[in-house]
Design a protein around this motif. Structure first.
Motif, mmCIF file in Angstrom:
data_model
loop_
_atom_site.group_PDB
_atom_site.id
_atom_site.type_symbol
_atom_site.label_atom_id
_atom_site.label_comp_id
_atom_site.label_asym_id
_atom_site.label_seq_id
_atom_site.Cartn_x
_atom_site.Cartn_y
_atom_site.Cartn_z
ATOM 1 N N PRO A 62 5.057 28.977 39.345
ATOM 2 C CA PRO A 62 5.247 28.022 38.239
ATOM 3 C C PRO A 62 6.525 27.218 38.438
ATOM 4 O O PRO A 62 7.443 27.644 39.144
ATOM 5 N N VAL A 63 6.591 26.057 37.801
ATOM 6 C CA VAL A 63 7.794 25.245 37.892
ATOM 7 C C VAL A 63 8.846 25.688 36.883
ATOM 8 O O VAL A 63 10.023 25.334 36.995
ATOM 9 N N GLN A 64 8.416 26.460 35.882
ATOM 10 C CA GLN A 64 9.377 27.007 34.928
ATOM 11 C C GLN A 64 8.800 28.250 34.266
ATOM 12 O O GLN A 64 7.588 28.466 34.236
ATOM 13 N N ILE A 65 9.700 29.084 33.770
ATOM 14 C CA ILE A 65 9.331 30.327 33.099
ATOM 15 C C ILE A 65 10.092 30.409 31.790
ATOM 16 O O ILE A 65 11.289 30.112 31.737
ATOM 17 N N ILE A 66 9.406 30.814 30.737
ATOM 18 C CA ILE A 66 10.054 31.032 29.444
ATOM 19 C C ILE A 66 10.309 32.524 29.266
ATOM 20 O O ILE A 66 9.407 33.344 29.462
ATOM 21 N N LYS A 67 11.547 32.884 28.918
ATOM 22 C CA LYS A 67 11.929 34.270 28.650
ATOM 23 C C LYS A 67 12.433 34.355 27.216
ATOM 24 O O LYS A 67 13.402 33.692 26.852
ATOM 25 N N LEU A 68 11.783 35.184 26.424
ATOM 26 C CA LEU A 68 12.198 35.389 25.034
ATOM 27 C C LEU A 68 12.621 36.825 24.846
ATOM 28 O O LEU A 68 11.893 37.744 25.225
ATOM 29 N N GLN A 69 13.804 37.022 24.256
ATOM 30 C CA GLN A 69 14.256 38.368 23.975
ATOM 31 C C GLN A 69 13.366 38.988 22.911
ATOM 32 O O GLN A 69 12.682 38.304 22.157
ATOM 33 N N ARG A 70 13.402 40.326 22.821
ATOM 34 C CA ARG A 70 12.528 41.061 21.901
ATOM 35 C C ARG A 70 12.596 40.512 20.484
ATOM 36 O O ARG A 70 11.587 40.349 19.815
ATOM 37 N N ARG A 71 13.796 40.209 19.999
ATOM 38 C CA ARG A 71 13.918 39.767 18.612
ATOM 39 C C ARG A 71 13.294 38.385 18.395
ATOM 40 O O ARG A 71 13.099 37.955 17.269
ATOM 41 N N GLU A 72 13.001 37.665 19.502
ATOM 42 C CA GLU A 72 12.456 36.333 19.369
ATOM 43 C C GLU A 72 10.948 36.288 19.637
ATOM 44 O O GLU A 72 10.368 35.230 19.722
ATOM 45 N N PHE A 73 10.336 37.454 19.779
ATOM 46 C CA PHE A 73 8.885 37.482 19.956
ATOM 47 C C PHE A 73 8.201 36.904 18.727
ATOM 48 O O PHE A 73 8.584 37.195 17.604
ATOM 49 N N PHE A 74 7.213 36.072 18.943
ATOM 50 C CA PHE A 74 6.454 35.620 17.790
ATOM 51 C C PHE A 74 5.589 36.776 17.306
ATOM 52 O O PHE A 74 5.135 37.605 18.069
ATOM 53 N N ARG A 75 5.383 36.800 15.999
ATOM 54 C CA ARG A 75 4.545 37.828 15.387
ATOM 55 C C ARG A 75 3.220 37.198 15.001
ATOM 56 O O ARG A 75 3.180 36.083 14.498
ATOM 57 N N ILE A 76 2.147 37.904 15.233
ATOM 58 C CA ILE A 76 0.832 37.378 14.899
ATOM 59 C C ILE A 76 0.301 38.113 13.672
ATOM 60 O O ILE A 76 0.424 39.335 13.561
ATOM 61 N N ARG A 77 -0.247 37.360 12.728
ATOM 62 C CA ARG A 77 -0.776 37.939 11.496
ATOM 63 C C ARG A 77 -2.016 38.760 11.797
ATOM 64 O O ARG A 77 -2.864 38.371 12.599
ATOM 65 N N THR A 78 -2.111 39.905 11.171
ATOM 66 C CA THR A 78 -3.271 40.772 11.358
ATOM 67 C C THR A 78 -4.377 40.361 10.378
ATOM 68 O O THR A 78 -4.110 39.707 9.369
ATOM 69 N N PRO A 79 -5.629 40.717 10.661
ATOM 70 C CA PRO A 79 -6.736 40.311 9.781
ATOM 71 C C PRO A 79 -6.543 40.804 8.351
ATOM 72 O O PRO A 79 -6.187 41.969 8.127
ATOM 73 N N VAL A 80 -6.801 39.918 7.391
ATOM 74 C CA VAL A 80 -6.641 40.274 5.980
ATOM 75 C C VAL A 80 -7.843 41.079 5.494
ATOM 76 O O VAL A 80 -7.699 42.047 4.745
ATOM 77 N N GLY A 81 -9.033 40.686 5.939
ATOM 78 C CA GLY A 81 -10.247 41.351 5.459
ATOM 79 C C GLY A 81 -10.392 42.779 5.935
ATOM 80 O O GLY A 81 -10.986 43.615 5.258
#
Length: 253
Positions: free
Chosen positions: A122-141
């Motif tokens: 790749p021409v670039q790589i993104i590195k995110l520290q643990r605290r910056e991980f995006f959180r994904i919403r879990t199913p409501v139903g």
């Protein structure tokens, strides 16, 4: 492979300034990818516009050829879809640092007598520290439930609001519920991540956020971080989050 494309691939609900998290130097990129290959961490490769993915490992990173080789997948149909895909997103979390990058089309090669994939670096790589991980919403139903086996008195189940490789957020059913002050640790927690398996983890409460629900009722959402989460459990979460992201994108389409 613009930074805008990298950002959209994150699937995050929040906007991040990715400049300070981006590796663009070829030397840095090779060094980071070689470390991932040496460690043997699992890597998820999303292909076919996010419709398919495989779990794999990096086998070799060649600085001279500016290419890398990664393991052949377990499902032949998915392998063929990956070979036909023009744009692929790689995601993994070595040492709690989320790594994500985009490549072009892959090629089939032989590696130590077995089929494997090769792709240009790749021409670039993104590195995110643990605290910056995006959180994904879990199913409501059909919400996830986290069982706190070592809760004082008797085990309890709490609904999971969102989840990431860094931790999860939960709803407290009672504002006065004891035992979830900031800094409290629970060392025997379980979440059934159907259909991928059973997550066993240790949690520490880091945040408490009083909220008002749409029905007007008061509630508390607590944020917990994983304590020394084993690689096997990280891989489990990664597969679950990947599936939710695929479903979310399918619904958007």
């Amino acid at each position: 492979m613009s930074q805008e494309n990298q950002s959209s691939a994150l699937g995050a609900s929040q906007t991040l300034d990715l400049t300070k998290y981006t590796l663009a130097s070829p030397v840095e990129i090779v060094h980071h990818l070689k470390a991932i290959a040496k460690s043997g961490y699992m890597v998820t490769v999303f292909s076919n516009k996010g419709k398919t993915f495989i779990l794999t490992r990096l086998l070799e990173v060649d600085a001279k050829k500016q290419s890398m080789i990664f393991d052949w997948g377990s499902d032949e149909a998915t392998n063929q879809q990956l070979l036909a895909s023009e744009r692929n997103v790689f995601v993994c979390s070595p040492e709690g640092v989320k790594t994500q990058f985009i490549t072009g089309q892959v090629r089939q090669v032989d590696f130590e007598g077995k089929p494997a994939f090769e792709v240009d670096l790749p021409v670039q790589i993104i590195k995110l520290q643990r605290r910056e991980f995006f959180r994904i919403r879990t199913p409501v139903g059909n919400p996830l439930l986290c069982t706190f086996t070592d809760y004082p008195g008797a085990p309890i189940d709490l609904a999971v609001f969102d989840i990431s490789l860094g931790g999860l957020a939960l709803w407290l059913p009672d504002l006065a519920m004891a035992g979830f002050d900031i800094g409290t640790q629970y060392l025997d927690c379980h979440v059934d991540l159907k259909p991928f398996g059973h997550l066993q983890c240790m949690l520490e409460v880091r945040h408490r956020l009083p909220l008002q629900m749409r029905n007007g009722q008061d509630a508390v959402r607590i944020g917990c971080t994983f304590i020394k989460l084993p690689t096997q459990m990280e891989n489990l979460i990664q597969r679950y989050v990947g599936q939710l992201e695929r479903e979310r994108r399918a619904m958007m389409r």
